[in-house]
Design an enzyme around this catalytic site. Structure first.
Site, PDB file in Angstrom:
ATOM      1  N   HIS A   9      96.434 -30.117 -27.400  1.00  7.66           N
ATOM      2  CA  HIS A   9      97.879 -29.823 -27.020  1.00  7.66           C
ATOM      3  C   HIS A   9      98.414 -31.144 -26.397  1.00  7.66           C
ATOM      4  O   HIS A   9      99.612 -31.678 -26.656  1.00  7.66           O
ATOM      5  CB  HIS A   9      97.683 -28.696 -26.241  1.00  7.66           C
ATOM      6  CG  HIS A   9      99.207 -28.269 -25.809  1.00  7.66           C
ATOM      7  ND1 HIS A   9      99.727 -27.009 -26.094  1.00  7.66           N
ATOM      8  CD2 HIS A   9     100.132 -28.749 -24.690  1.00  7.66           C
ATOM      9  CE1 HIS A   9     101.095 -27.199 -25.719  1.00  7.66           C
ATOM     10  NE2 HIS A   9     101.196 -28.104 -24.835  1.00  7.66           N
ATOM     11  N   GLU A  10      97.565 -31.516 -25.469  1.00  6.47           N
ATOM     12  CA  GLU A  10      97.970 -32.670 -24.547  1.00  6.47           C
ATOM     13  C   GLU A  10      98.182 -33.883 -25.250  1.00  6.47           C
ATOM     14  O   GLU A  10      98.979 -35.017 -24.960  1.00  6.47           O
ATOM     15  CB  GLU A  10      97.310 -32.908 -23.299  1.00  6.47           C
ATOM     16  CG  GLU A  10      97.465 -31.657 -22.259  1.00  6.47           C
ATOM     17  CD  GLU A  10      98.770 -31.210 -22.024  1.00  6.47           C
ATOM     18  OE1 GLU A  10      99.631 -32.209 -21.817  1.00  6.47           O
ATOM     19  OE2 GLU A  10      98.861 -30.248 -21.880  1.00  6.47           O
ATOM     20  N   HIS A  13     101.315 -34.080 -27.121  1.00 10.00           N
ATOM     21  CA  HIS A  13     102.389 -34.544 -26.482  1.00 10.00           C
ATOM     22  C   HIS A  13     102.498 -36.209 -26.436  1.00 10.00           C
ATOM     23  O   HIS A  13     103.446 -36.731 -26.350  1.00 10.00           O
ATOM     24  CB  HIS A  13     102.235 -34.330 -24.948  1.00 10.00           C
ATOM     25  CG  HIS A  13     102.803 -32.593 -24.935  1.00 10.00           C
ATOM     26  ND1 HIS A  13     103.853 -32.066 -25.476  1.00 10.00           N
ATOM     27  CD2 HIS A  13     102.056 -31.763 -24.181  1.00 10.00           C
ATOM     28  CE1 HIS A  13     103.806 -30.772 -25.290  1.00 10.00           C
ATOM     29  NE2 HIS A  13     103.024 -30.531 -24.360  1.00 10.00           N
TER      30      HIS A  13
END
Length: 95
Positions: A9-10, A13
């Site tokens: 997820h990170e 980003h």
């Protein structure tokens, strides 16, 4: 599994930040967009995870519902976006 999913997820980003001139802290559409991508691509909305968590109300369109729900929670965490978080997620989702 949670650590792996969170890392993915990170990293999504991070890729978004590197490949675009994104400003998710001050531009709420940007934040909604990167959250939608991260929720969708990280596996956080996998049906089995949602089933275990009691979030599946129906299987049709479940992924879309999950991505929107989770992106909305994230966008609401930004004080600059909180008041209109739903509008930002809906606008970014349609792009």
């Amino acid at each position: 599994d949670h650590a792996h999913t969170s890392m993915v997820h990170e990293l999504i980003h991070a890729v978004d930040m590197c490949r675009t001139k994104m400003d998710p802290l001050n531009n709420c559409i940007h934040m909604a967009c990167t959250e939608i991508r991260a929720q969708n691509l990280s596996g956080e909305c996998a049906p089995w995870k949602e089933f275990i968590g009691g979030q599946i109300k129906s299987f049709p369109n479940h992924g879309k519902t999950c991505v929107k729900r989770r992106a909305l929670l994230s966008v609401k965490e930004n004080p600059n976006c909180r008041d209109r978080a739903n509008d930002y997620v809906e606008a970014a989702f349609e792009r």
